[in-house]
Design an enzyme around this catalytic site. Structure first.
Site, PDB file in Angstrom:
ATOM      1  N   ASP A  40       0.836  -1.223   0.000  1.00  0.00           N
ATOM      2  CA  ASP A  40       0.000   0.000   0.000  1.00  0.00           C
ATOM      3  C   ASP A  40       0.859   1.256   0.000  1.00  0.00           C
ATOM      4  O   ASP A  40       0.570   2.216  -0.703  1.00  0.00           O
ATOM      5  CB  ASP A  40      -1.030   0.008   1.140  1.00  0.00           C
ATOM      6  N   SER A  71     -12.356   1.196  28.354  1.00  0.00           N
ATOM      7  CA  SER A  71     -12.028  -0.034  27.633  1.00  0.00           C
ATOM      8  C   SER A  71     -12.367  -1.225  28.528  1.00  0.00           C
ATOM      9  O   SER A  71     -11.749  -1.416  29.573  1.00  0.00           O
ATOM     10  CB  SER A  71     -10.533  -0.057  27.292  1.00  0.00           C
ATOM     11  N   ALA A 124      -2.592  -9.335  16.220  1.00  0.00           N
ATOM     12  CA  ALA A 124      -2.716 -10.548  15.405  1.00  0.00           C
ATOM     13  C   ALA A 124      -2.605 -10.249  13.922  1.00  0.00           C
ATOM     14  O   ALA A 124      -2.789 -11.127  13.085  1.00  0.00           O
ATOM     15  CB  ALA A 124      -4.046 -11.236  15.704  1.00  0.00           C
ATOM     16  N   LEU A 126      -4.635  -8.283  12.352  1.00  0.00           N
ATOM     17  CA  LEU A 126      -5.990  -8.110  11.818  1.00  0.00           C
ATOM     18  C   LEU A 126      -6.439  -6.657  11.921  1.00  0.00           C
ATOM     19  O   LEU A 126      -7.596  -6.330  11.711  1.00  0.00           O
ATOM     20  CB  LEU A 126      -6.987  -9.015  12.564  1.00  0.00           C
ATOM     21  N   SER A 127      -5.492  -5.817  12.329  1.00  0.00           N
ATOM     22  CA  SER A 127      -5.704  -4.385  12.302  1.00  0.00           C
ATOM     23  C   SER A 127      -6.761  -3.870  13.262  1.00  0.00           C
ATOM     24  O   SER A 127      -7.672  -3.127  12.893  1.00  0.00           O
ATOM     25  CB  SER A 127      -6.056  -3.972  10.875  1.00  0.00           C
ATOM     26  N   SER A 128      -6.592  -4.244  14.506  1.00  0.00           N
ATOM     27  CA  SER A 128      -7.483  -3.703  15.530  1.00  0.00           C
ATOM     28  C   SER A 128      -7.306  -2.192  15.646  1.00  0.00           C
ATOM     29  O   SER A 128      -8.251  -1.468  15.970  1.00  0.00           O
ATOM     30  CB  SER A 128      -7.221  -4.379  16.874  1.00  0.00           C
ATOM     31  N   ASP A 173      -5.379  -0.770   5.791  1.00  0.00           N
ATOM     32  CA  ASP A 173      -6.168  -1.249   6.925  1.00  0.00           C
ATOM     33  C   ASP A 173      -7.394  -0.377   7.168  1.00  0.00           C
ATOM     34  O   ASP A 173      -8.504  -0.876   7.356  1.00  0.00           O
ATOM     35  CB  ASP A 173      -5.307  -1.267   8.196  1.00  0.00           C
ATOM     36  N   TYR A 223       8.889  -1.959  10.641  1.00  0.00           N
ATOM     37  CA  TYR A 223       7.905  -1.491   9.642  1.00  0.00           C
ATOM     38  C   TYR A 223       8.376  -0.158   9.057  1.00  0.00           C
ATOM     39  O   TYR A 223       8.445   0.023   7.835  1.00  0.00           O
ATOM     40  CB  TYR A 223       6.522  -1.337  10.286  1.00  0.00           C
TER      41      TYR A 223
HETATM   42  C1  GLA Z   1       0.195  -2.948   8.365  1.00  0.00           C
HETATM   43  C2  GLA Z   1      -0.057  -1.524   7.860  1.00  0.00           C
HETATM   44  C3  GLA Z   1      -0.648  -1.522   6.444  1.00  0.00           C
HETATM   45  C4  GLA Z   1       0.137  -2.405   5.500  1.00  0.00           C
HETATM   46  C5  GLA Z   1       0.414  -3.765   6.140  1.00  0.00           C
HETATM   47  C6  GLA Z   1       1.334  -4.606   5.302  1.00  0.00           C
HETATM   48  O1  GLA Z   1      -1.001  -3.616   8.564  1.00  0.00           O
HETATM   49  O2  GLA Z   1      -0.919  -0.836   8.713  1.00  0.00           O
HETATM   50  O3  GLA Z   1      -0.729  -0.200   5.963  1.00  0.00           O
HETATM   51  O4  GLA Z   1       1.323  -1.785   5.092  1.00  0.00           O
HETATM   52  O5  GLA Z   1       0.991  -3.651   7.432  1.00  0.00           O
HETATM   53  O6  GLA Z   1       0.747  -4.915   4.091  1.00  0.00           O
END
Ligand code: GLA
Length: 387
Positions: A40, A71, A124, A126-128, A173, A223
């Protein structure tokens, strides 16, 4: 816990804490990604989908100056006033709220009460965090007539991550969490944010997530490093091929041509990115033709690229991928999301799901002494009010 139970819990706890029913309930989903990892922020395409795991927010405006956020899962609370100077704080989870609030503070004319809980597992892959940012902003958008469209919500969620959580993430995400559509994957052009929905239909096959339950602490720093390494890669390509706007226009020949100048690390990162951008386009065509074998193959190729060239895998993830591929009916597997822990995503025969869960759980426990958590997720609607 299913979604109804999650909503009931938030409702009941909101009542207990604030003595009334919440005015609104927001559900904001986690996401999976079929292919297009670390692409992305490299101007490529991605193929994510929202899933039926949610952060649930029970929210009311309270007509005072006090903002109260509770929370349930972390058994923690945070209180501030609408006029406070907003800066990052030491409680990590709070920063996702503050990073969003900070962008709209001048339009907020009343405090609010929030109780939230989640079925999106934290750490995990899954982008919490995107679910948190976008769900909160979705709620504020309604209560304070901010007139934000979905794209603005996703972008502001991403900005919160950059400014208050210190992760220089791409848009995938937040976009997936907001734009998710039941039973559809999103083919997203991360350059223009044009998108198309395609049926999340894998015939006799299904997607299974296996959570390693590990999260290595290199996640954030590495990252951000990957982004820098990719910037170095594209800069070198452009120095020799000035017509190339971004990685999407770069070819493998160009990368090979610059191998020496790039040095080993930048070369391998660039090679992965160029390969992944072409893989996702091939995968979309294979999906259209119901060629699930090839979909699986491409996913697995991505895994080994992420592991060996992009270096965002780890021992636990590699073990799961290597071993699941030995099982009957498994077409492909790979690390999903940012990496360094979290889940693998696996494409396998529906009839083999139980067998794979049993075998892999046993092997993983024996090897690492850690319990594996499997998730069979459904592709769901993006951030919405619970009616
Ligand atoms: C994380 C980041 C995303 C993407 C992924 C890897 O989830 O938030 O923007 O870069 O890693 O694909």
């Amino acid at each position: 816990m299913n979604t109804q139970e999650l909503v009931a819990l938030c409702n009941q706890q909101f009542n207990e804490k604030f003595g009334e029913n919440p005015q609104k309930i927001v559900l904001s989903p986690g996401r999976i990604n079929i292919i297009g990892e670390h692409i992305d922020y490299n101007h490529g395409f991605v193929l994510p989908a929202a899933i039926d795991k949610y952060i649930c927010f029970a929210i009311s405006k309270n007509d005072t100056a006090d903002c109260n956020i509770i929370s349930l899962d972390l058994k923690d609370e945070y209180h501030f006033k609408i006029t406070d100077k907003i800066e990052p704080v030491s409680q990590n989870w709070v920063n996702y709220f503050l990073g969003v609030f900070n962008q709209v503070q001048d339009k907020i004319d009343s405090g609010f009460n929030i109780v939230f809980s989640s079925t999106v597992p934290i750490g995990a892959g899954l982008s919490s965090s995107a679910a948190l940012e976008c769900g909160f902003l979705f709620g504020l958008n309604h209560f304070f007539n901010l007139n934000l469209n979905k794209e603005q919500i996703a972008k502001m969620g991403q900005k919160a991550e950059h400014t208050f959580a210190g992760v220089n993430c791409g848009i995938m995400d937040q976009f997936a969490s907001v734009f998710g559509k039941e039973n559809h994957v999103i083919f997203l052009d991360c350059d223009t944010l044009d998108y198309q929905y395609a049926p999340a239909d894998f015939g006799d096959y299904t997607l299974l997530l296996l959570n390693t339950n590990v999260k290595h602490n290199l996640q954030t720093s590495e990252y951000n490093n990957r982004r820098k390494e990719c910037e170095a890669g594209i800069a070198l390509i452009q120095s020799k091929y000035p017509e190339v706007k971004n990685f999407r226009e770069a070819t493998m020949e160009m990368v090979e041509d610059l191998k020496e100048e790039m040095g080993d690390v930048v070369y391998r990162r660039s090679k992965f990115v160029v390969g992944e951008i072409s893989r996702i386009q091939e995968l979309v065509k294979s999906l259209e033709k119901n060629d699930f074998e090839n979909v699986g193959k491409l996913m697995t190729t991505t895994h080994y690229g992420l592991s060996k060239d992009y270096e965002v895998s780890c021992e636990e993830l590699d073990f799961l991928v290597d071993n699941v591929l030995l099982e009957e009916g498994v077409l492909g597997a790979r690390v999903m999301g940012g990496g360094f822990g979290g889940c693998t995503i696996n494409l396998l025969k529906k009839t083999e799901v139980e067998n794979v869960i049993e075998k892999l759980s046993k092997a993983y426990q024996e090897k690492f002494g850690i319990a594996l958590t499997p998730y069979q997720v459904s592709v769901s609607e993006g951030t919405h009010f619970y009616a």
